[in-house]
Design a protein around this motif. Structure first.
Motif, PDB file in Angstrom:
ATOM      1  N   ALA A 145      -3.143   3.508 -13.430  1.00 16.39           N
ATOM      2  CA  ALA A 145      -1.847   2.956 -12.219  1.00 16.39           C
ATOM      3  C   ALA A 145      -1.885   4.983 -11.331  1.00 16.39           C
ATOM      4  CB  ALA A 145      -0.844   2.494 -12.655  1.00 16.39           C
ATOM      5  N   PRO A 146      -1.039   5.656 -12.226  1.00  7.32           N
ATOM      6  CA  PRO A 146      -1.238   6.637 -11.102  1.00  7.32           C
ATOM      7  C   PRO A 146      -2.216   7.009  -9.984  1.00  7.32           C
ATOM      8  CG  PRO A 146      -0.620   7.114 -13.735  1.00  7.32           C
ATOM      9  CD  PRO A 146      -0.726   6.057 -13.246  1.00  7.32           C
ATOM     10  N   ARG A 147      -3.314   6.640  -9.976  1.00 13.03           N
ATOM     11  CA  ARG A 147      -4.217   7.507  -9.598  1.00 13.03           C
ATOM     12  C   ARG A 147      -4.479   6.738  -8.789  1.00 13.03           C
ATOM     13  NH1 ARG A 147      -8.849   6.614 -13.649  1.00 13.03           N
ATOM     14  NH2 ARG A 147      -7.059   6.445 -15.200  1.00 13.03           N
ATOM     15  N   ARG A 148      -3.419   4.749  -8.226  1.00 11.68           N
ATOM     16  CA  ARG A 148      -4.216   4.293  -7.546  1.00 11.68           C
ATOM     17  C   ARG A 148      -2.587   3.978  -6.727  1.00 11.68           C
ATOM     18  NH1 ARG A 148      -9.292   1.022  -7.298  1.00 11.68           N
ATOM     19  NH2 ARG A 148     -10.207   2.712  -8.784  1.00 11.68           N
ATOM     20  N   MET A 170      -1.294   3.813  -3.578  1.00  6.88           N
ATOM     21  CA  MET A 170      -0.960   2.585  -2.495  1.00  6.88           C
ATOM     22  C   MET A 170      -0.845   0.748  -3.694  1.00  6.88           C
ATOM     23  SD  MET A 170      -0.754   2.929   0.412  1.00  6.88           S
ATOM     24  CE  MET A 170      -0.909   1.713   0.579  1.00  6.88           C
ATOM     25  N   GLN A 171      -1.056   1.104  -4.795  1.00  4.37           N
ATOM     26  CA  GLN A 171      -1.000  -0.708  -5.997  1.00  4.37           C
ATOM     27  C   GLN A 171      -0.438  -0.219  -7.773  1.00  4.37           C
ATOM     28  OE1 GLN A 171      -4.714   0.478  -4.908  1.00  4.37           O
ATOM     29  NE2 GLN A 171      -5.733  -0.797  -4.034  1.00  4.37           N
ATOM     30  N   GLN A 172       0.124   1.006  -7.021  1.00  3.43           N
ATOM     31  CA  GLN A 172       0.808   1.400  -8.089  1.00  3.43           C
ATOM     32  C   GLN A 172       1.664  -0.104  -9.248  1.00  3.43           C
ATOM     33  OE1 GLN A 172       2.318   4.999  -8.343  1.00  3.43           O
ATOM     34  NE2 GLN A 172       3.121   5.681 -10.787  1.00  3.43           N
ATOM     35  N   ALA A 173       2.309  -0.248  -8.225  1.00  2.08           N
ATOM     36  CA  ALA A 173       3.746  -0.988  -9.136  1.00  2.08           C
ATOM     37  C   ALA A 173       2.875  -2.278  -9.376  1.00  2.08           C
ATOM     38  CB  ALA A 173       4.462  -1.209  -7.300  1.00  2.08           C
ATOM     39  N   THR A 174       1.931  -2.837  -8.240  1.00  2.64           N
ATOM     40  CA  THR A 174       1.474  -3.595  -8.582  1.00  2.64           C
ATOM     41  C   THR A 174       0.334  -4.065 -10.371  1.00  2.64           C
ATOM     42  OG1 THR A 174       0.952  -4.860  -6.418  1.00  2.64           O
ATOM     43  CG2 THR A 174      -0.548  -5.715  -8.281  1.00  2.64           C
ATOM     44  N   LEU A 175       0.154  -2.414 -10.514  1.00  2.00           N
ATOM     45  CA  LEU A 175      -1.456  -2.631 -11.660  1.00  2.00           C
ATOM     46  C   LEU A 175      -0.018  -2.377 -13.085  1.00  2.00           C
ATOM     47  CD1 LEU A 175      -3.643   0.167 -10.494  1.00  2.00           C
ATOM     48  CD2 LEU A 175      -4.695  -2.188 -10.566  1.00  2.00           C
TER      49      LEU A 175
END
Length: 52
Positions: free
Chosen positions: A19-22, A24-29
């Protein structure tokens, strides 16, 4: 049952770690990872009465 819980826990930890590396999708991951971790723990808890 044991394998299913291990797979859920491992998958959840992997998603939460990504999650920290993405950004845009952090909340979803994080949400999916947390849900899988909780599901793995629920499966372990449901299986505990079998080991009495």
């Amino acid at each position: 049952m044991t394998w299913l819980s291990v797979i859920c826990l491992f998958s959840g930890a992997t998603l939460a770690g990504m999650a920290p590396r993405r950004s845009m999708q952090q909340a979803t991951l994080e949400g999916a990872g947390g849900g899988l971790i909780m599901l793995g723990l629920v499966i372990i808890g449901a299986g505990l009465p079998l080991f009495r």
